[in-house]
Motif scaffolding. Structure first.
Motif, mmCIF file in Angstrom:
data_model
loop_
_atom_site.group_PDB
_atom_site.id
_atom_site.type_symbol
_atom_site.label_atom_id
_atom_site.label_comp_id
_atom_site.label_asym_id
_atom_site.label_seq_id
_atom_site.Cartn_x
_atom_site.Cartn_y
_atom_site.Cartn_z
ATOM 1 N N GLU A 127 0.823 -1.216 0.000
ATOM 2 C CA GLU A 127 0.000 0.000 0.000
ATOM 3 C C GLU A 127 0.855 1.262 0.000
ATOM 4 O O GLU A 127 0.425 2.319 -0.458
ATOM 5 N N GLN A 128 2.092 1.150 0.490
ATOM 6 C CA GLN A 128 2.982 2.312 0.480
ATOM 7 C C GLN A 128 3.378 2.706 -0.932
ATOM 8 O O GLN A 128 3.875 3.812 -1.153
ATOM 9 N N PHE A 129 3.174 1.810 -1.894
ATOM 10 C CA PHE A 129 3.470 2.126 -3.289
ATOM 11 C C PHE A 129 2.233 2.630 -4.028
ATOM 12 O O PHE A 129 2.196 2.641 -5.257
ATOM 13 N N GLY A 130 1.222 3.033 -3.288
ATOM 14 C CA GLY A 130 0.061 3.673 -3.897
ATOM 15 C C GLY A 130 -1.063 2.741 -4.281
ATOM 16 O O GLY A 130 -1.999 3.167 -4.974
ATOM 17 N N LEU A 131 -1.007 1.485 -3.855
ATOM 18 C CA LEU A 131 -2.083 0.535 -4.154
ATOM 19 C C LEU A 131 -3.110 0.568 -3.024
ATOM 20 O O LEU A 131 -2.749 0.611 -1.842
ATOM 21 N N SER A 132 -4.378 0.523 -3.402
ATOM 22 C CA SER A 132 -5.426 0.511 -2.388
ATOM 23 C C SER A 132 -5.487 -0.851 -1.714
ATOM 24 O O SER A 132 -4.959 -1.852 -2.227
ATOM 25 N N GLU A 133 -6.133 -0.903 -0.571
ATOM 26 C CA GLU A 133 -6.241 -2.164 0.169
ATOM 27 C C GLU A 133 -6.928 -3.234 -0.668
ATOM 28 O O GLU A 133 -6.525 -4.400 -0.684
ATOM 29 N N LYS A 134 -7.969 -2.837 -1.417
ATOM 30 C CA LYS A 134 -8.719 -3.796 -2.224
ATOM 31 C C LYS A 134 -7.864 -4.309 -3.377
ATOM 32 O O LYS A 134 -7.897 -5.505 -3.720
ATOM 33 N N VAL A 135 -7.074 -3.421 -3.984
ATOM 34 C CA VAL A 135 -6.189 -3.839 -5.078
ATOM 35 C C VAL A 135 -5.131 -4.799 -4.544
ATOM 36 O O VAL A 135 -4.814 -5.824 -5.173
ATOM 37 N N VAL A 136 -4.585 -4.496 -3.385
ATOM 38 C CA VAL A 136 -3.575 -5.370 -2.788
ATOM 39 C C VAL A 136 -4.149 -6.747 -2.500
ATOM 40 O O VAL A 136 -3.517 -7.781 -2.782
ATOM 41 N N ASP A 137 -5.359 -6.807 -1.954
ATOM 42 C CA ASP A 137 -5.983 -8.105 -1.656
ATOM 43 C C ASP A 137 -6.159 -8.924 -2.926
ATOM 44 O O ASP A 137 -5.940 -10.153 -2.943
ATOM 45 N N THR A 138 -6.557 -8.242 -4.000
ATOM 46 C CA THR A 138 -6.738 -8.948 -5.270
ATOM 47 C C THR A 138 -5.404 -9.461 -5.791
ATOM 48 O O THR A 138 -5.307 -10.597 -6.298
ATOM 49 N N TYR A 139 -4.368 -8.641 -5.665
ATOM 50 C CA TYR A 139 -3.039 -9.050 -6.130
ATOM 51 C C TYR A 139 -2.503 -10.230 -5.317
ATOM 52 O O TYR A 139 -1.952 -11.189 -5.882
ATOM 53 N N LEU A 140 -2.684 -10.214 -4.008
ATOM 54 C CA LEU A 140 -2.223 -11.326 -3.177
ATOM 55 C C LEU A 140 -2.969 -12.617 -3.520
ATOM 56 O O LEU A 140 -2.390 -13.716 -3.499
ATOM 57 N N THR A 141 -4.230 -12.476 -3.850
ATOM 58 C CA THR A 141 -5.011 -13.655 -4.278
ATOM 59 C C THR A 141 -4.435 -14.230 -5.563
ATOM 60 O O THR A 141 -4.297 -15.462 -5.713
ATOM 61 N N LEU A 142 -4.091 -13.355 -6.504
ATOM 62 C CA LEU A 142 -3.523 -13.805 -7.772
ATOM 63 C C LEU A 142 -2.180 -14.494 -7.557
ATOM 64 O O LEU A 142 -1.865 -15.487 -8.229
ATOM 65 N N LEU A 143 -1.401 -13.978 -6.603
ATOM 66 C CA LEU A 143 -0.117 -14.618 -6.308
ATOM 67 C C LEU A 143 -0.316 -16.066 -5.868
ATOM 68 O O LEU A 143 0.476 -16.952 -6.203
ATOM 69 N N GLU A 144 -1.360 -16.306 -5.100
ATOM 70 C CA GLU A 144 -1.633 -17.661 -4.618
ATOM 71 C C GLU A 144 -2.140 -18.564 -5.745
ATOM 72 O O GLU A 144 -1.846 -19.766 -5.770
ATOM 73 N N LEU A 145 -2.917 -17.990 -6.666
ATOM 74 C CA LEU A 145 -3.498 -18.785 -7.753
ATOM 75 C C LEU A 145 -2.510 -19.052 -8.872
ATOM 76 O O LEU A 145 -2.598 -20.058 -9.577
ATOM 77 N N GLY A 146 -1.566 -18.124 -9.064
ATOM 78 C CA GLY A 146 -0.726 -18.206 -10.253
ATOM 79 C C GLY A 146 -1.512 -17.652 -11.432
ATOM 80 O O GLY A 146 -2.465 -16.881 -11.257
ATOM 81 N N GLU A 147 -1.190 -18.058 -12.654
ATOM 82 C CA GLU A 147 -1.950 -17.582 -13.808
ATOM 83 C C GLU A 147 -3.386 -18.092 -13.703
ATOM 84 O O GLU A 147 -3.625 -19.280 -13.479
ATOM 85 N N ALA A 148 -4.350 -17.159 -13.879
ATOM 86 C CA ALA A 148 -5.760 -17.542 -13.706
ATOM 87 C C ALA A 148 -6.644 -16.660 -14.552
ATOM 88 O O ALA A 148 -6.257 -15.587 -15.000
ATOM 89 N N LYS A 149 -7.867 -17.146 -14.736
ATOM 90 C CA LYS A 149 -8.885 -16.364 -15.455
ATOM 91 C C LYS A 149 -9.482 -15.337 -14.506
ATOM 92 O O LYS A 149 -9.465 -15.518 -13.275
ATOM 93 N N ALA A 150 -10.077 -14.291 -15.082
ATOM 94 C CA ALA A 150 -10.671 -13.234 -14.273
ATOM 95 C C ALA A 150 -11.759 -13.788 -13.364
ATOM 96 O O ALA A 150 -11.893 -13.361 -12.212
ATOM 97 N N SER A 151 -12.528 -14.730 -13.866
ATOM 98 C CA SER A 151 -13.618 -15.292 -13.062
ATOM 99 C C SER A 151 -13.075 -16.035 -11.852
ATOM 100 O O SER A 151 -13.655 -15.975 -10.759
ATOM 101 N N GLN A 152 -11.945 -16.759 -12.033
ATOM 102 C CA GLN A 152 -11.352 -17.480 -10.919
ATOM 103 C C GLN A 152 -10.833 -16.517 -9.845
ATOM 104 O O GLN A 152 -11.007 -16.728 -8.643
ATOM 105 N N ILE A 153 -10.190 -15.447 -10.292
ATOM 106 C CA ILE A 153 -9.663 -14.450 -9.355
ATOM 107 C C ILE A 153 -10.815 -13.771 -8.626
ATOM 108 O O ILE A 153 -10.753 -13.553 -7.405
ATOM 109 N N ALA A 154 -11.896 -13.462 -9.357
ATOM 110 C CA ALA A 154 -13.055 -12.792 -8.760
ATOM 111 C C ALA A 154 -13.670 -13.652 -7.666
ATOM 112 O O ALA A 154 -13.993 -13.156 -6.577
ATOM 113 N N ASP A 155 -13.817 -14.942 -7.944
ATOM 114 C CA ASP A 155 -14.411 -15.845 -6.949
ATOM 115 C C ASP A 155 -13.535 -15.950 -5.704
ATOM 116 O O ASP A 155 -14.032 -15.916 -4.574
ATOM 117 N N ALA A 156 -12.226 -16.059 -5.912
ATOM 118 C CA ALA A 156 -11.318 -16.252 -4.784
ATOM 119 C C ALA A 156 -11.165 -14.981 -3.945
ATOM 120 O O ALA A 156 -11.006 -15.049 -2.725
#
Length: 356
Positions: free
Chosen positions: A18-47
């Protein structure tokens, strides 16, 4: 190999991101993607518990910041987190790109805040005098022993070539001594007594030192360098009010070629006095403001009187008075410089022309 580095939980990682200008919600989405690896938007949205539309929006932001790669050339679109080292390199480049601007601003701020510097070395005192003189834009007042004048002579001559008004008192010599003073200052006075070393530059910065500190190499005295616009005029007042009248006139510059414009009022008064001494009558145009009443912001007329203590003989009514009187078609006005309170008019700019 065992990794002994301390572990970091998700919250700490999120706070850093968040210190690099990312909102809390954006960070949560990014951390989810890190756990999933490459994924479709629908998969990221659900997770992540967000909408697919939001994932598409966030992925564009993360891609522009160097966090992910959006593969929109395939159907359905997939989003792949970039390797951590690539992300870190991207962030490092962004931080590094700020360095020049940050350092420039920090230096300017730090210099402004360093209002006082204590100096214990004679060599450093002379060095600081040279540095300050080299930055002068409008006016210098300086007193120092004649024996060390050559240490700053080049800087003083360069200031004169830039059009700076230089008022100099050299101490420890007699007026009749054979002194090399031509061109080193606009005005030079000499005093046989040892006096404090005092420097002001543009009434904003300067230096004060006991006389013996510069005169002797083994002095235990200390000097002070200041950058304080409220203190500068006080030192200038002391210089012209207490020391200048005690010293004997030894050198004066020639009048400037006319017409001539001045934004430093003391310089304008000096030139008027030099012209008067040379028998040159002056017309003048002055811009500024009336001091005590509303009225014109420009005056045009002839200089009919000068009150000053810069040249001999002095005729000012108090030590730091420098003014002249202008006769116009509308009346006669006394003209002072910045902060004028005795005179009728406070001048910002003065232009002299010779009476034809």
């Amino acid at each position: 190999m065992v990794d002994d580095s301390p572990s970091m939980d998700d919250r700490e990682l999120a706070d850093l991101l968040e210190q690099f200008g990312l909102s809390e919600k954006v960070v949560d989405t990014y951390l989810t993607l890190l756990e999933l690896g490459e994924a479709k938007a629908s998969q990221i949205a659900d997770a992540a518990g967000v909408s697919k539309r939001y994932v598409y929006s966030v992925s564009k932001e993360l891609e522009s910041r160097g966090f992910v790669e959006v593969n929109d050339h395939v159907v359905p679109t997939t989003i792949r987190p970039l390797p951590p080292m690539e992300v870190i390199e991207s962030l490092s480049e962004s931080v590094e790109s700020m360095r020049p601007a940050l350092e420039e601003r920090y230096t300017a701020t730090a210099r402004d805040q360093e209002r006082f510097e204590v100096i214990k070395s004679r060599v450093t005192v002379l060095k600081r005098i040279g540095e300050l003189v080299g930055r002068a834009e409008s006016e210098i007042t300086l007193s120092l022993p004649y024996d060390v004048l050559d240490e700053v002579e080049d800087e003083l001559r360069a200031a004169r070539e830039r059009g700076v008004l230089v008022s100099l008192v050299v101490s420890g010599v007699e007026p009749h001594d054979d002194l090399a003073l031509d061109g080193v200052a606009s005005l030079v006075r000499v005093w046989h007594e040892l006096m404090p070393t005092m420097l002001t530059v543009d009434s904003r910065a300067g230096l004060i030192s006991p006389g013996e500190m510069v005169a002797r190499s083994n002095s235990e005295s200390q000097a002070i360098v200041f950058a304080q616009p409220h203190l500068g005029p006080v030192i200038v007042g002391s210089f012209f009010g207490n020391y200048w009248p005690m010293a004997a006139e030894a050198y004066t510059t020639e009048p400037d070629p006319l017409p001539a414009m001045y934004h430093n009022f003391r310089h304008a008064v000096l030139q008027a006095a030099l012209c008067d001494r040379a028998g040159i009558d002056l017309d003048v145009s002055v811009s500024g403001r009336m001091v005590h009443t509303d009225g014109p912001t420009e005056l045009h007329g002839r200089v009919v009187d000068i009150r000053q203590g810069l040249l001999e003989p002095a005729n000012n009514s108090f030590p730091v008075e420098n003014a002249f009187v202008v006769e116009t078609d509308e009346g006669t006005y006394s003209i002072g410089g910045q902060g004028a309170f005795v005179e009728d008019f406070e001048a910002d700019a003065v232009e002299f022309t010779a009476v034809e």
